[in-house]
Design a protein around this motif. Structure first.
Motif, PDB file in Angstrom:
ATOM      1  N   GLN A  26       0.516  -7.523  -3.539  1.00 59.17           N
ATOM      2  CA  GLN A  26       0.618  -6.362  -2.648  1.00 59.17           C
ATOM      3  C   GLN A  26       2.034  -5.795  -2.627  1.00 59.17           C
ATOM      4  O   GLN A  26       2.216  -4.587  -2.619  1.00 59.17           O
ATOM      5  CB  GLN A  26       0.169  -6.740  -1.226  1.00 59.17           C
ATOM      6  N   ARG A  29       2.582  -3.648  -5.699  1.00 64.46           N
ATOM      7  CA  ARG A  29       1.823  -2.398  -5.558  1.00 64.46           C
ATOM      8  C   ARG A  29       2.477  -1.439  -4.563  1.00 64.46           C
ATOM      9  O   ARG A  29       2.661  -0.257  -4.835  1.00 64.46           O
ATOM     10  CB  ARG A  29       0.442  -2.728  -4.957  1.00 64.46           C
ATOM     11  N   VAL A  30       2.803  -1.995  -3.394  1.00 64.70           N
ATOM     12  CA  VAL A  30       3.345  -1.163  -2.317  1.00 64.70           C
ATOM     13  C   VAL A  30       4.724  -0.629  -2.706  1.00 64.70           C
ATOM     14  O   VAL A  30       5.057   0.522  -2.437  1.00 64.70           O
ATOM     15  CB  VAL A  30       3.379  -1.977  -1.002  1.00 64.70           C
ATOM     16  N   THR A  33       4.221   2.336  -4.919  1.00 70.24           N
ATOM     17  CA  THR A  33       3.771   3.513  -4.159  1.00 70.24           C
ATOM     18  C   THR A  33       4.933   4.136  -3.381  1.00 70.24           C
ATOM     19  O   THR A  33       5.116   5.360  -3.383  1.00 70.24           O
ATOM     20  CB  THR A  33       2.645   3.121  -3.171  1.00 70.24           C
ATOM     21  N   GLN A  37       6.836   7.802  -3.642  1.00 71.14           N
ATOM     22  CA  GLN A  37       7.029   8.710  -2.498  1.00 71.14           C
ATOM     23  C   GLN A  37       8.502   9.103  -2.344  1.00 71.14           C
ATOM     24  O   GLN A  37       8.841   9.866  -1.446  1.00 71.14           O
ATOM     25  CB  GLN A  37       6.554   8.035  -1.198  1.00 71.14           C
ATOM     26  N   GLU A 198      -6.943  -2.759  -3.386  1.00 72.66           N
ATOM     27  CA  GLU A 198      -6.573  -1.357  -3.185  1.00 72.66           C
ATOM     28  C   GLU A 198      -6.661  -0.966  -1.709  1.00 72.66           C
ATOM     29  O   GLU A 198      -5.803  -0.256  -1.185  1.00 72.66           O
ATOM     30  CB  GLU A 198      -7.526  -0.486  -4.002  1.00 72.66           C
ATOM     31  N   THR A 199      -7.695  -1.459  -1.037  1.00 71.15           N
ATOM     32  CA  THR A 199      -7.873  -1.172   0.397  1.00 71.15           C
ATOM     33  C   THR A 199      -6.736  -1.794   1.196  1.00 71.15           C
ATOM     34  O   THR A 199      -6.190  -1.172   2.122  1.00 71.15           O
ATOM     35  CB  THR A 199      -9.228  -1.766   0.880  1.00 71.15           C
ATOM     36  N   GLU A 202      -3.544   0.231   0.698  1.00 69.70           N
ATOM     37  CA  GLU A 202      -3.566   1.501   1.452  1.00 69.70           C
ATOM     38  C   GLU A 202      -3.218   1.252   2.917  1.00 69.70           C
ATOM     39  O   GLU A 202      -2.465   2.009   3.526  1.00 69.70           O
ATOM     40  CB  GLU A 202      -4.952   2.152   1.360  1.00 69.70           C
ATOM     41  N   VAL A 205       0.618   0.571   3.170  1.00 72.77           N
ATOM     42  CA  VAL A 205       1.450   1.766   2.988  1.00 72.77           C
ATOM     43  C   VAL A 205       1.335   2.674   4.205  1.00 72.77           C
ATOM     44  O   VAL A 205       2.336   3.215   4.698  1.00 72.77           O
ATOM     45  CB  VAL A 205       1.055   2.515   1.699  1.00 72.77           C
ATOM     46  N   SER A 206       0.128   2.794   4.727  1.00 77.64           N
ATOM     47  CA  SER A 206      -0.070   3.652   5.894  1.00 77.64           C
ATOM     48  C   SER A 206       0.759   3.138   7.077  1.00 77.64           C
ATOM     49  O   SER A 206       1.405   3.911   7.786  1.00 77.64           O
ATOM     50  CB  SER A 206      -1.567   3.684   6.194  1.00 77.64           C
TER      51      SER A 206
END
Ligand code: TMP
Length: 214
Positions: A26, A29-30, A33, A37, A198-199, A202, A205-206
């Motif tokens: 994670q 991945r994060v 992302t 951004q 993936e969930t 998300e 990141v949120s």
């Protein structure tokens, strides 16, 4: 391009959870992302993150003929953390970076304070000594049932000294993380790690974007 929550100040986010929760996957991945951004991201881990910290990690993870005293274990965690703060975390924060740390002091409360039975105050004393006022700006707790995490860790096949502890040890770790999260819900986000990667990413990141105010 996004800017840190306050100019010139970075933010520290810790990823926590039991064995097999998928933290390392994670974080990678994060980090990708957040970079996309526009954030500058420092991706690191504990124990470790420095030359000294990685050497201490090797001692901590290895099996020893004579069991390591719990207090030695705790002090080694903080010895590694002191170097990590001085050489990696504080410089990155001063540079305005987002630091994603694979475990931090919550792990010391869960593993050494609770599961090893050293108590909250032993950890709190070292936390004050080593960290001063430094605390994570947010903690992502990747939570999943101990049996599920153990199966994942076994499939991964590279166990450490902690993986081989009894289920009751890991139950205490999980319970302690959840209690700490419940005590400070604005600083902790509990994420169900028993979902597609993936969930989970998300959701992380949120929450980080929320903490960053972006
Ligand atoms: P991991 O980060 O690869 O999961 O492995 C690190 C191990 O170290 C894990 O079993 C938890 C343990 N640990 C502690 O017991 N106390 C700590 O303060 C930290 C940072 C890690």
């Amino acid at each position: 391009m996004a800017s840190p929550k306050a100019p010139g100040q970075g933010a520290l986010f810790a990823f926590e959870g039991g064995e097999g929760a998928g933290k390392s996957t994670q974080i990678t991945r994060v980090a990708d992302t957040l970079r996309a951004q526009g954030w500058q991201v420092c991706n690191t881990r504990e124990p470790g993150g420095t030359v000294l910290g990685e050497a201490i990690r090797a001692v901590l993870m290895a099996d020893h003929d004579v069991p390591m005293p719990a207090m030695s274990e705790l002090l080694l965690m903080f010895a590694a953390r002191a170097a990590h703060l001085a050489q990696v975390i504080e410089p990155a924060l001063a540079d305005g970076q987002i630091v994603l740390c694979d475990r931090f002091t919550d792990a010391s409360y869960a593993y050494q304070g609770a599961a090893r039975g050293l108590g909250h105050e032993s950890v709190a004393t070292l936390e004050r000594l080593v960290q001063g006022e430094r605390r994570p700006d947010g903690v992502l707790l990747l939570d999943l049932p101990v049996v599920v995490g153990a199966a994942r860790a076994a499939a991964r096949g590279k166990g450490n000294r902690f993986d081989s502890e009894a289920q009751s040890f890991h139950d205490t770790v999980r319970q302690t993380y959840l209690e700490r999260a419940a005590e400070a819900p604005t600083r902790y986000q509990v994420i169900d790690a028993d979902q597609p990667a993936e969930t989970v990413a998300e959701a992380i990141v949120s929450r980080i974007n929320h903490w960053l105010g972006s």
